[in-house]
Design a protein around this motif. Structure first.
Motif, mmCIF file in Angstrom:
data_model
loop_
_atom_site.group_PDB
_atom_site.id
_atom_site.type_symbol
_atom_site.label_atom_id
_atom_site.label_comp_id
_atom_site.label_asym_id
_atom_site.label_seq_id
_atom_site.Cartn_x
_atom_site.Cartn_y
_atom_site.Cartn_z
ATOM 1 N N VAL A 56 9.447 21.852 9.681
ATOM 2 C CA VAL A 56 10.128 23.047 9.197
ATOM 3 C C VAL A 56 9.189 23.788 8.250
ATOM 4 O O VAL A 56 8.526 23.168 7.407
ATOM 5 N N ALA A 57 9.133 25.111 8.373
ATOM 6 C CA ALA A 57 8.126 25.898 7.656
ATOM 7 C C ALA A 57 8.103 25.600 6.159
ATOM 8 O O ALA A 57 7.041 25.366 5.578
ATOM 9 N N VAL A 58 9.254 25.583 5.504
ATOM 10 C CA VAL A 58 9.267 25.457 4.054
ATOM 11 C C VAL A 58 9.050 24.008 3.592
ATOM 12 O O VAL A 58 8.585 23.765 2.483
ATOM 13 N N TYR A 59 9.371 23.028 4.435
ATOM 14 C CA TYR A 59 9.246 21.614 4.073
ATOM 15 C C TYR A 59 7.957 20.985 4.597
ATOM 16 O O TYR A 59 7.361 20.133 3.959
ATOM 17 N N GLY A 60 7.567 21.333 5.802
ATOM 18 C CA GLY A 60 6.585 20.555 6.544
ATOM 19 C C GLY A 60 7.328 19.536 7.390
ATOM 20 O O GLY A 60 8.363 19.845 7.997
ATOM 21 N N LEU A 61 6.823 18.306 7.450
ATOM 22 C CA LEU A 61 7.506 17.261 8.211
ATOM 23 C C LEU A 61 8.868 16.993 7.578
ATOM 24 O O LEU A 61 8.971 16.582 6.425
ATOM 25 N N VAL B 212 7.967 -12.642 9.667
ATOM 26 C CA VAL B 212 7.912 -11.181 9.580
ATOM 27 C C VAL B 212 6.476 -10.699 9.401
ATOM 28 O O VAL B 212 5.776 -11.110 8.466
ATOM 29 N N GLY B 213 6.028 -9.786 10.272
ATOM 30 C CA GLY B 213 4.705 -9.212 10.176
ATOM 31 C C GLY B 213 4.690 -7.920 9.371
ATOM 32 O O GLY B 213 5.639 -7.572 8.667
ATOM 33 N N GLN B 214 3.584 -7.184 9.498
ATOM 34 C CA GLN B 214 3.406 -5.947 8.729
ATOM 35 C C GLN B 214 4.324 -4.842 9.223
ATOM 36 O O GLN B 214 4.597 -4.733 10.419
ATOM 37 N N MET B 215 4.771 -4.003 8.303
ATOM 38 C CA MET B 215 5.657 -2.896 8.623
ATOM 39 C C MET B 215 5.288 -1.683 7.791
ATOM 40 O O MET B 215 4.622 -1.799 6.760
ATOM 41 N N THR B 216 5.707 -0.500 8.243
ATOM 42 C CA THR B 216 5.409 0.722 7.490
ATOM 43 C C THR B 216 6.664 1.560 7.312
ATOM 44 O O THR B 216 7.554 1.584 8.173
ATOM 45 N N PHE B 217 6.696 2.255 6.171
ATOM 46 C CA PHE B 217 7.747 3.209 5.864
ATOM 47 C C PHE B 217 7.123 4.589 5.702
ATOM 48 O O PHE B 217 5.963 4.723 5.302
ATOM 49 N N LEU B 218 7.907 5.617 5.993
ATOM 50 C CA LEU B 218 7.487 6.995 5.785
ATOM 51 C C LEU B 218 8.301 7.584 4.648
ATOM 52 O O LEU B 218 9.536 7.513 4.652
ATOM 53 N N ALA B 219 7.619 8.154 3.656
ATOM 54 C CA ALA B 219 8.278 8.759 2.498
ATOM 55 C C ALA B 219 8.102 10.271 2.556
ATOM 56 O O ALA B 219 6.977 10.782 2.457
ATOM 57 N N LEU B 220 9.213 11.000 2.726
ATOM 58 C CA LEU B 220 9.209 12.458 2.765
ATOM 59 C C LEU B 220 9.863 13.011 1.513
ATOM 60 O O LEU B 220 10.379 12.269 0.676
ATOM 61 N N ARG B 221 9.847 14.327 1.406
ATOM 62 C CA ARG B 221 10.506 14.971 0.271
ATOM 63 C C ARG B 221 12.015 14.802 0.352
ATOM 64 O O ARG B 221 12.574 14.656 1.434
ATOM 65 N N GLY B 222 12.632 14.811 -0.823
ATOM 66 C CA GLY B 222 14.079 14.737 -0.865
ATOM 67 C C GLY B 222 14.713 15.929 -0.177
ATOM 68 O O GLY B 222 14.157 17.029 -0.142
ATOM 69 N N HIS B 223 15.888 15.710 0.386
ATOM 70 C CA HIS B 223 16.597 16.764 1.105
ATOM 71 C C HIS B 223 17.677 17.361 0.209
ATOM 72 O O HIS B 223 18.628 16.680 -0.161
ATOM 73 N N ALA C 43 2.089 16.869 2.970
ATOM 74 C CA ALA C 43 1.861 15.802 1.996
ATOM 75 C C ALA C 43 3.065 14.870 2.024
ATOM 76 O O ALA C 43 4.190 15.279 1.734
ATOM 77 N N ASN C 44 2.824 13.640 2.447
ATOM 78 C CA ASN C 44 3.850 12.614 2.387
ATOM 79 C C ASN C 44 3.155 11.283 2.130
ATOM 80 O O ASN C 44 1.927 11.228 2.002
ATOM 81 N N ASP D 142 0.842 -1.199 0.000
ATOM 82 C CA ASP D 142 0.000 0.000 0.000
ATOM 83 C C ASP D 142 0.874 1.244 0.000
ATOM 84 O O ASP D 142 1.831 1.344 0.770
ATOM 85 N N GLN D 143 0.508 2.204 -0.834
ATOM 86 C CA GLN D 143 1.212 3.488 -0.922
ATOM 87 C C GLN D 143 0.158 4.577 -0.765
ATOM 88 O O GLN D 143 -0.503 4.953 -1.730
ATOM 89 N N GLU D 144 0.004 5.058 0.450
ATOM 90 C CA GLU D 144 -1.121 5.927 0.773
ATOM 91 C C GLU D 144 -0.654 7.348 1.069
ATOM 92 O O GLU D 144 0.224 7.569 1.905
ATOM 93 N N LEU D 145 -1.273 8.310 0.378
ATOM 94 C CA LEU D 145 -0.981 9.715 0.610
ATOM 95 C C LEU D 145 -1.457 10.129 1.989
ATOM 96 O O LEU D 145 -2.588 9.861 2.376
ATOM 97 N N GLN D 146 -0.578 10.805 2.735
ATOM 98 C CA GLN D 146 -0.934 11.399 4.021
ATOM 99 C C GLN D 146 -1.010 12.916 3.806
ATOM 100 O O GLN D 146 0.007 13.599 3.763
ATOM 101 N N TYR D 147 -2.222 13.399 3.643
ATOM 102 C CA TYR D 147 -2.429 14.813 3.307
ATOM 103 C C TYR D 147 -3.076 15.538 4.472
ATOM 104 O O TYR D 147 -3.979 15.016 5.132
#
Length: 318
Positions: A208-213, A126-137, A54-55, A29-34
């Motif tokens: 951070v103001a310009v990035y968000g999370l 191995v059970g379920q796991m989650t990753f967090l995808a943020l903007r590139g730095h 948005a991540n 699953d690839q779910e938008l967090q808005y």
């Protein structure tokens, strides 16, 4: 409408030098967090939303393969530096390869939720796991939201579903036993329906103001191991809980009642170790379909040596 418009696309997730298919019956699953900020005007009420965050959250139950490399990447927070970020200045992408050659590339990804470990002879480990995808730095970018593909890139070509490292021999289903310290009767235990380890991490966010999370920092780590032991009596459980009788006192130290805990396979390979495990749960059941001595649970605690905190837990196969 074309039948080809209905797409069912299995995928393979590649991240940080490991490759994972999803377990049968599950998805990647690839779910938008808005999130947005409301704009309200007196006398008019809500008039707009303004983009705030948005991540993406990537969720997978892996195929069950396990080796030293995979274990090191799936359970990395057992001995954390409190306050350390899970993202560094070097972006680590995650790529989802569809079996139709599609390719979704997430710019900057970190493990957010470590998977359960399922110790059972007919279940994968191995059970379920989650990753967090943020903007590139990129330190030189003044407006990361306006940068093309700062969060993800979607392509219809370039995906490689096949994995040359795949081997069914790496998918473990086997029996495990538990030993808790040097306590009489608590060595080499079998469990009625296996054991489940649930690791836990809490974070503090950098916004951070310009990035968000912008990052997540480790605040605390813990975990719980639970199962129904075979051959352990209710009196043995009460003795180790130490909640009544001689020596019991409100405010007693859990660490003082704890001991090292390990889980091994039949060959003696250790798959999980708690530096200190405190027994915190007892359940009894009287019924014709239930075992009288029910589920127990241990909470993981850290050990200390010369004032230095050790690991909460280790996966020695890593």
């Amino acid at each position: 409408m074309n039948r080809s418009d209905l797409k069912r696309i299995p995928g393979r997730l590649a991240w940080n030098s490991i490759s994972l298919y999803s377990k049968g019956g599950t998805t990647i699953d690839q779910e938008l967090q808005y999130a947005s900020e409301e704009v309200n005007v007196a006398g008019l009420g809500k008039v707009d939303n303004r983009d705030k965050e948005a991540n993406y959250k990537l969720t997978i139950t892996p195929d069950g393969r396990i080796n030293s490399t995979i274990a090191g990447k799936l359970w990395p927070y057992g001995n954390p530096t409190i306050g350390a970020g899970i993202f560094s200045d070097t972006d680590v992408p995650a790529v989802v390869h569809g079996n139709d050659s599609s390719l979704d590339t997430y710019k900057n990804v970190a493990l957010e939720t470590m998977p359960q470990m399922l110790f059972h002879p007919t279940k994968t480990l191995v059970g379920q796991m989650t990753f967090l995808a943020l903007r590139g730095h990129t330190s030189s970018v003044s407006d990361p939201w306006a940068t093309a593909n700062s969060l993800l890139t979607e392509a219809d070509t370039g995906g490689t579903f096949g994995d040359s490292t795949f081997s069914t021999a790496s998918i473990l289903t086997q029996d495990y036993t538990l030993t808790w310290g040097n306590i009489t009767g608590w060595a080499g235990l079998d469990f009625y329906d296996g054991l489940t380890f649930e690791p836990k991490v809490e974070f503090v966010d950098d916004n951070v103001a310009v990035y968000g999370l912008f990052n997540r920092r480790i605040k605390s780590v813990g975990g719980m191991l639970r199962g129904i032991p075979i051959g352990v009596t209710r009196s043995m459980i009460q003795t180790q809980l130490q909640i009544q009788g001689s020596g019991a006192v409100r405010g007693a130290s859990g660490a003082a009642k704890a001991a090292t805990l390990s889980i091994k396979d039949a060959a003696g390979v250790t798959y999980l170790t708690f530096s200190l495990a405190q027994l915190i749960k007892s359940k009894k059941q009287h019924g014709v379909e239930q075992l009288r001595e029910g589920e127990v649970a241990w909470e993981v605690l850290p050990s200390f040596s010369s004032g230095i905190r050790g690991a909460y837990f280790t996966t020695p196969i890593a």
